[in-house]
Structures are given as C-alpha cells and as structure tokens.
Design a protein around this motif. Structure first.
Motif, PDB file in Angstrom:
ATOM      1  N   LEU A   1       0.824  -1.200   0.000  1.00 27.58           N
ATOM      2  CA  LEU A   1       0.000   0.000   0.000  1.00 27.58           C
ATOM      3  C   LEU A   1       0.861   1.254   0.000  1.00 27.58           C
ATOM      4  O   LEU A   1       0.553   2.229  -0.701  1.00 27.58           O
ATOM      5  CB  LEU A   1      -0.923  -0.023   1.221  1.00 27.58           C
ATOM      6  N   THR A   2       1.951   1.254   0.756  1.00 32.43           N
ATOM      7  CA  THR A   2       2.849   2.407   0.770  1.00 32.43           C
ATOM      8  C   THR A   2       3.465   2.616  -0.599  1.00 32.43           C
ATOM      9  O   THR A   2       3.578   3.748  -1.090  1.00 32.43           O
ATOM     10  CB  THR A   2       3.950   2.202   1.827  1.00 32.43           C
ATOM     11  N   THR A   3       3.874   1.515  -1.248  1.00 30.34           N
ATOM     12  CA  THR A   3       4.446   1.617  -2.595  1.00 30.34           C
ATOM     13  C   THR A   3       3.433   2.172  -3.581  1.00 30.34           C
ATOM     14  O   THR A   3       3.757   3.037  -4.411  1.00 30.34           O
ATOM     15  CB  THR A   3       4.925   0.232  -3.057  1.00 30.34           C
ATOM     16  N   ALA A   4       2.202   1.700  -3.491  1.00 26.81           N
ATOM     17  CA  ALA A   4       1.165   2.180  -4.408  1.00 26.81           C
ATOM     18  C   ALA A   4       0.909   3.671  -4.211  1.00 26.81           C
ATOM     19  O   ALA A   4       0.777   4.426  -5.200  1.00 26.81           O
ATOM     20  CB  ALA A   4      -0.122   1.383  -4.190  1.00 26.81           C
ATOM     21  N   MET A   5       0.840   4.120  -2.967  1.00 28.11           N
ATOM     22  CA  MET A   5       0.618   5.538  -2.702  1.00 28.11           C
ATOM     23  C   MET A   5       1.777   6.379  -3.227  1.00 28.11           C
ATOM     24  O   MET A   5       1.578   7.459  -3.795  1.00 28.11           O
ATOM     25  CB  MET A   5       0.445   5.761  -1.194  1.00 28.11           C
TER      26      MET A   5
ATOM     27  N   THR B   1       5.380  15.926  -1.319  1.00 23.51           N
ATOM     28  CA  THR B   1       4.288  14.955  -1.404  1.00 23.51           C
ATOM     29  C   THR B   1       4.721  13.504  -1.229  1.00 23.51           C
ATOM     30  O   THR B   1       3.961  12.699  -0.707  1.00 23.51           O
ATOM     31  CB  THR B   1       3.566  15.101  -2.759  1.00 23.51           C
ATOM     32  N   VAL B   2       5.935  13.157  -1.663  1.00 23.26           N
ATOM     33  CA  VAL B   2       6.363  11.756  -1.558  1.00 23.26           C
ATOM     34  C   VAL B   2       6.452  11.299  -0.095  1.00 23.26           C
ATOM     35  O   VAL B   2       5.883  10.259   0.257  1.00 23.26           O
ATOM     36  CB  VAL B   2       7.695  11.544  -2.300  1.00 23.26           C
ATOM     37  N   PRO B   3       7.147  12.034   0.790  1.00 26.15           N
ATOM     38  CA  PRO B   3       7.137  11.593   2.200  1.00 26.15           C
ATOM     39  C   PRO B   3       5.729  11.554   2.797  1.00 26.15           C
ATOM     40  O   PRO B   3       5.407  10.655   3.586  1.00 26.15           O
ATOM     41  CB  PRO B   3       8.014  12.639   2.900  1.00 26.15           C
TER      42      PRO B   3
ATOM     43  N   LEU C   1       1.065   8.504   4.762  1.00 24.20           N
ATOM     44  CA  LEU C   1      -0.356   8.219   4.616  1.00 24.20           C
ATOM     45  C   LEU C   1      -0.594   6.753   4.288  1.00 24.20           C
ATOM     46  O   LEU C   1      -1.511   6.115   4.832  1.00 24.20           O
ATOM     47  CB  LEU C   1      -0.952   9.115   3.525  1.00 24.20           C
ATOM     48  N   GLY C   2       0.240   6.196   3.400  1.00 26.78           N
ATOM     49  CA  GLY C   2       0.098   4.787   3.045  1.00 26.78           C
ATOM     50  C   GLY C   2       0.311   3.884   4.240  1.00 26.78           C
ATOM     51  O   GLY C   2      -0.429   2.909   4.441  1.00 26.78           O
TER      52      GLY C   2
END
Length: 313
Positions: free
Chosen positions: A24-28, A69-71, A76-77
C-alpha cells in the motif's frame, strides 16, 4: 560414496500485515510520483529541452512538489495500512469470539432441550426426579442469562456506550456484599474465602459496576482454586489510590500468557481448566478503565494476584 540429499529451499514466513503495509505504501508513492514525472516530461517536451529561466523555475517547482508529497504519501500509506491491519485483526477476534460464544451456548441449550424432552415424553415422572430436572433446567437458564448479560456489558464497553455517573462509594459495602454472595459457591467447592482490610476507603464510582468488577475477580479466583485452597480479598490504600487485591491458589500463569489475561475470549490453558466464554476479566478491565483506574495481574505465592487501583474520593 554417500548420496547427497537434494537441498530444499527454506520457505520464509511472510507477515501478511507487513506485506500489506509495503504494497500500500508503494502504491501511494507511485501514485504521487507518476503525475510529477509526467508533468516534468511534458514540460521538457513542450520546451524542446531549451533550459530557460522559466523552465528552470518550473522544474524546481515540480521537484519541490515531489519532495513534499512523496514523504507525505509514504506516511499516509503506512497509516492506512496499519488501520487496515487493525480492522482485519479486530474482525478475526470478533469471529473467534462469536465461535466461542456459539459453542458455549450450545452446551446449556442442548442440556435444556434433552431434559425438556425427557419431561415431555414421560421418561421422568417421579416427583423427586422431576424436581431435580426442573432445578437443573433453572441452573442452565441462569447460566445462559449470565452469558447474555456479559455480552451486553461487553458490547457497551467496546462501543463506548458506557456512561457512568460517579459518586462516593464505600469499598466496605462493595467487598462485603460480593464476599457474602460468593461464600456459598466457595463453600460448595471446598475453597476458603476471606476478606480483610487495613482501611475501608471511599472512591468515586458507581456501586453496581464496582461490585461487578470485584465479583468477576472473586468468581474467577474461586473457579481456578482447587479444593482446600484459599481466596483472599484485601483492601488497602496506597497514596492517592485505593487497592483491591484478590489472591487465589490457581498454581500461577505462565509469564508469556500473563499479558493476555484481560483479552476478550481469553480462557487460559488446560492447566487452569478454562470455563465459560472468557469475558469476565475483559469486562472487569473495561469497567476499571471507565473509573479511571488500573487493573493488573501477577503470579503471587501459590497462585495469582489480581490488583485493582481506583482513585480515592
């Protein structure tokens, strides 16, 4: 020559929760990076790779957006993944609890059904036998009623619907009433039940709920104490807190199991002869928390000591 056995690859255990968090973190992260990269590529194509001050400023803005946005997407993920794992664990616990309750409900219901059919078919007709069957049916019905009450109380606690109006409560009244009501059960099992106090403090709480806490602890202690053992209820004051200790002679609980004692559905091990749906201690913890107190357990002497701390008036 010795023969060589084929080497089988060792399968590594995969944690589903960790895998879910990673995916999920990778997808976000990908969802955030792809638009930024596409924007940069589009700007470069439109500008014909001619680095002007405007293009440089645009690229810097895109890079700044990516840095911010990436961090955030990673955080969030991970938060969403943790929430998802928690919900799956809660659902698994709910299913397990329903299975346990269903099993426990079937036992008294089967007994009631069998005894009722025996009475209806005239298998039991002597007045003495009928009275015994009637008494047993009443006991099983009482057991079912207590289980339903426990489920209702636990649902109020877990749903946050338990609203208490606190007032002054004398622990002397609470402990003496519980000990008096539990004495016949202890005597029937051959367990000595005694209570003593250095002080009889007054706490802020509600008497029915505090009686339920002490009653659950005392009932649990009597249930797991063998014949000839002793259950002791002690009341004391420690600084700003009132203490209620319940000592039994259950033989102790393994250290790795102690943290699970107050979990919903905990039944202990075969060593403790688990009985019931495993809700009493979970309810006690929920009620103590509602009184802004603390409850704990430790191995002590020939058994366990359950200790409740409640703020003094």
């Amino acid at each position: 020559m010795g023969c060589r056995l084929p080497v089988r690859p060792v399968a590594r255990e995969v944690n589903p929760g960790r895998l879910s968090r990673v995916s999920l973190t990778t997808a976000m992260t990908v969802m955030v990076i792809v638009p930024v990269v596409a924007t940069i590529a589009g700007v470069l194509m439109v500008s014909g790779f001619m680095f002007t001050p405007m293009l440089t400023a645009t690229l810097l803005a895109c890079a700044l957006v990516a840095v911010v946005t990436v961090p955030f997407s990673i955080m969030l993920g991970r938060a969403i993944a943790r929430r998802s794992v928690w919900e799956r664990e809660a659902e698994a616990q709910r299913r397990q609890l329903v299975a346990w309750i269903s099993h426990d409900l079937r036992t008294p219901l089967a007994g009631i059904r069998a005894m009722t059919e025996a009475l209806e078919d005239g298998v039991v007709s002597e007045p003495g036998e009928v009275a015994v069957y009637a008494k047993q049916i009443a006991q099983e019905a009482d057991h079912l009623s207590k289980m339903v009450d426990d489920l209702f109380e636990l649902s109020r606690i877990t749903a946050g619907a338990l609203k208490l109006t606190l007032h002054d409560v004398r622990l002397a009244d609470v402990v003496s009433d519980v000990v008096a009501a539990s004495a016949p059960v202890a005597s029937l099992k051959g367990v000595e039940l005694r209570a003593d106090a250095r002080e009889w403090p007054v706490v802020r709480g509600t008497e029915p709920e505090l009686m339920r806490v002490v009653r659950n602890l005392v009932s649990n202690a009597i249930r797991h104490t063998p014949q000839g053992g002793t259950v002791a209820v002690q009341v004391d004051v420690d600084g700003p807190d009132a203490l209620v200790r319940v000592d039994d002679a259950c033989g102790g609980i393994p250290a790795d199991v102690l943290p699970q004692v107050f979990d919903v559905g905990f039944r202990g091990s075969a060593h403790r002869n688990p009985v019931g749906a495993g809700l009493g201690l979970a309810i006690a913890r929920g009620l103590v928390d509602a009184h802004h107190g603390q409850i704990g357990v430790q191995n002590h002497g020939p058994g366990c000591r359950f200790e409740v701390r409640l703020p003094l008036r």
